[in-house]
Scaffold this motif. Structure first.
Motif, PDB file in Angstrom:
ATOM      1  N   MET A  65      45.515  42.687  32.969  1.00  0.00           N
ATOM      2  CA  MET A  65      45.238  42.041  34.260  1.00  0.00           C
ATOM      3  C   MET A  65      44.229  40.912  34.054  1.00  0.00           C
ATOM      4  N   SER A  66      44.505  39.721  34.615  1.00  0.00           N
ATOM      5  CA  SER A  66      43.650  38.569  34.406  1.00  0.00           C
ATOM      6  C   SER A  66      42.321  38.754  35.129  1.00  0.00           C
ATOM      7  N   THR A  67      41.346  37.937  34.686  1.00  0.00           N
ATOM      8  CA  THR A  67      40.016  37.990  35.301  1.00  0.00           C
ATOM      9  C   THR A  67      40.079  37.607  36.771  1.00  0.00           C
ATOM     10  N   ASP A  68      40.883  36.589  37.106  1.00  0.00           N
ATOM     11  CA  ASP A  68      41.018  36.137  38.498  1.00  0.00           C
ATOM     12  C   ASP A  68      41.605  37.234  39.375  1.00  0.00           C
ATOM     13  N   THR A  69      42.620  37.925  38.850  1.00  0.00           N
ATOM     14  CA  THR A  69      43.249  39.002  39.622  1.00  0.00           C
ATOM     15  C   THR A  69      42.267  40.147  39.857  1.00  0.00           C
ATOM     16  N   THR A  70      41.520  40.475  38.820  1.00  0.00           N
ATOM     17  CA  THR A  70      40.518  41.543  38.950  1.00  0.00           C
ATOM     18  C   THR A  70      39.470  41.177  39.981  1.00  0.00           C
ATOM     19  N   ALA A  71      38.997  39.916  39.947  1.00  0.00           N
ATOM     20  CA  ALA A  71      37.990  39.459  40.911  1.00  0.00           C
ATOM     21  C   ALA A  71      38.536  39.501  42.333  1.00  0.00           C
ATOM     22  N   THR A  72      39.801  39.108  42.482  1.00  0.00           N
ATOM     23  CA  THR A  72      40.428  39.123  43.809  1.00  0.00           C
ATOM     24  C   THR A  72      40.542  40.542  44.335  1.00  0.00           C
ATOM     25  N   ASN A  73      40.967  41.457  43.466  1.00  0.00           N
ATOM     26  CA  ASN A  73      41.088  42.860  43.877  1.00  0.00           C
ATOM     27  C   ASN A  73      39.729  43.452  44.246  1.00  0.00           C
ATOM     28  N   GLN A  74      38.701  43.080  43.478  1.00  0.00           N
ATOM     29  CA  GLN A  74      37.353  43.556  43.773  1.00  0.00           C
ATOM     30  C   GLN A  74      36.863  43.029  45.116  1.00  0.00           C
ATOM     31  N   GLU A  75      37.187  41.771  45.402  1.00  0.00           N
ATOM     32  CA  GLU A  75      36.777  41.185  46.676  1.00  0.00           C
ATOM     33  C   GLU A  75      37.492  41.860  47.842  1.00  0.00           C
ATOM     34  N   LYS A  76      38.768  42.158  47.654  1.00  0.00           N
ATOM     35  CA  LYS A  76      39.515  42.860  48.700  1.00  0.00           C
ATOM     36  C   LYS A  76      38.931  44.249  48.938  1.00  0.00           C
ATOM     37  N   LYS A  77      38.585  44.932  47.834  1.00  0.00           N
ATOM     38  CA  LYS A  77      37.981  46.255  47.947  1.00  0.00           C
ATOM     39  C   LYS A  77      36.639  46.171  48.675  1.00  0.00           C
ATOM     40  N   GLY A  78      35.864  45.147  48.342  1.00  0.00           N
ATOM     41  CA  GLY A  78      34.580  44.951  49.004  1.00  0.00           C
ATOM     42  C   GLY A  78      34.737  44.682  50.487  1.00  0.00           C
TER      43      GLY A  78
END
Length: 331
Positions: free
Chosen positions: A1-14
């Protein structure tokens, strides 16, 4: 999983975590009123049950190891806690004279007292734009307050004016707590909040009428809920979300709290604001966002100020960036 995708998922979780935390905050007033306890009793037991729940959470997560406290930081956390627990008491007292809706909106003028006190006490820069947003918020506050001439002359509802006063006093206490506690850096916000809760037990004990609790019966559940749900669970969700979200999203999502509070006040107690009061709400919201996000009246965006949906800020590091997050909680 790319860094951008991980960051996006983390932001959604937040975003989900902070939304849930603000929804819980919005139900706080109902728990306070339904408990049937006096404001000081409510805050005392919120601190008591909150200490147990949050203390166990910190113990399980190992937060007591390398806690980062020094004598100075512990003193600042305690001083901020003194203001935050009485802030809760005054806010809950304001529900009795006004309503959950009006008290919550008036209480959300907090950022402006933080700004003013920061300028007076710590010489924080106060620009013309900030003064402008302060003026917008003041107009909104006048509309939301809905105070008539008869209220001020004594021939109207004096308890309503007193309720507004308690809400404003709670907001000022929040501001003082924020300015003090934000200087506690390098300590987990959970631990700062825990210090404030423990202090609250001892501070409020002289004001607590324990004899009144004999007839609470099943209403004890509301008080336990305030400590476990609205303190431990809510704080954990907030502190986790702050590390994943940018300031603009935190500032916007913070207004889920008053929206849910007004909805609950209407659904449970049939309270609603008048048309004139409703006109003041978007003014306060716009002014708060303007201050937090650095909006300019000239169309240019200044450097945003970190949002503060709960009292007391501490510094954490997330993804290599320095992020101000809040401790103590005002709900």
């Amino acid at each position: 999983m790319s860094t951008d995708t991980t960051a996006t998922n983390q932001e959604k979780k937040g975003a989900v975590e902070l939304t849930l935390a603000m929804v819980l905050s919005g139900t706080l007033g109902v728990f306070v009123i339904e408990s049937g306890a006096s404001p000081f009793n409510v805050v005392f037991f919120r601190c008591l049950f909150g200490t147990v729940a949050l203390g166990l959470y910190c113990l399980v997560r190992g937060f007591f190891k390398n806690h980062g406290f020094t004598a100075k930081k512990l003193g600042l956390a305690a001083l901020g806690g003194a203001f935050i627990v009485f802030n809760w008491a005054f806010l809950f007292k304001s529900y009795e004279g006004t309503s959950i809706s009006v008290a919550t909106v008036v209480y959300h003028t907090q950022p402006f007292y933080v700004m003013l006190l920061g300028s007076l006490l710590f010489r924080d820069k106060l620009t013309a734009t900030k003064f402008g947003w302060l003026g917008v918020a003041f107009v909104g506050l006048i509309l939301v307050a809905g105070v008539s001439a008869s209220d001020l002359t004594g021939s109207g509802d004096s308890s309503y004016v007193a309720g507004l006063g308690y809400a404003l006093l709670a907001a000022v206490f929040y501001a003082v707590s924020t300015l003090i506690t934000k200087r506690v850096t390098g300590v987990r916000p959970h631990l700062v909040a825990l210090v404030q809760l423990v202090l609250g037990i001892f501070l409020l004990l002289p004001f607590t009428a324990l004899s009144e609790t004999k007839g609470l019966g099943a209403d004890w559940g509301w008080l336990v809920g305030l400590g476990v749900i609205h303190t431990c669970v809510m704080y954990v969700l907030m502190y986790s979300s702050y590390q994943k979200l940018p300031t603009p999203k935190i500032a916007v999502l913070a207004f889920v709290y008053p929206a849910v509070a007004m909805l609950m006040d209407w659904a449970v107690y049939g309270h609603s604001v008048s048309l004139l009061q409703a006109l003041g709400i978007p003014l306060i919201v716009a002014a708060s966002l303007g201050i937090n996000l650095g909006w300019s009246f000239k169309g240019r965006t200044a450097e945003p100020t970190p949002a503060a949906p709960a009292a007391g800020t501490v510094t954490a590091r997330a993804a290599g960036a320095k992020v101000e997050i809040n401790s103590g909680g005002t709900r």
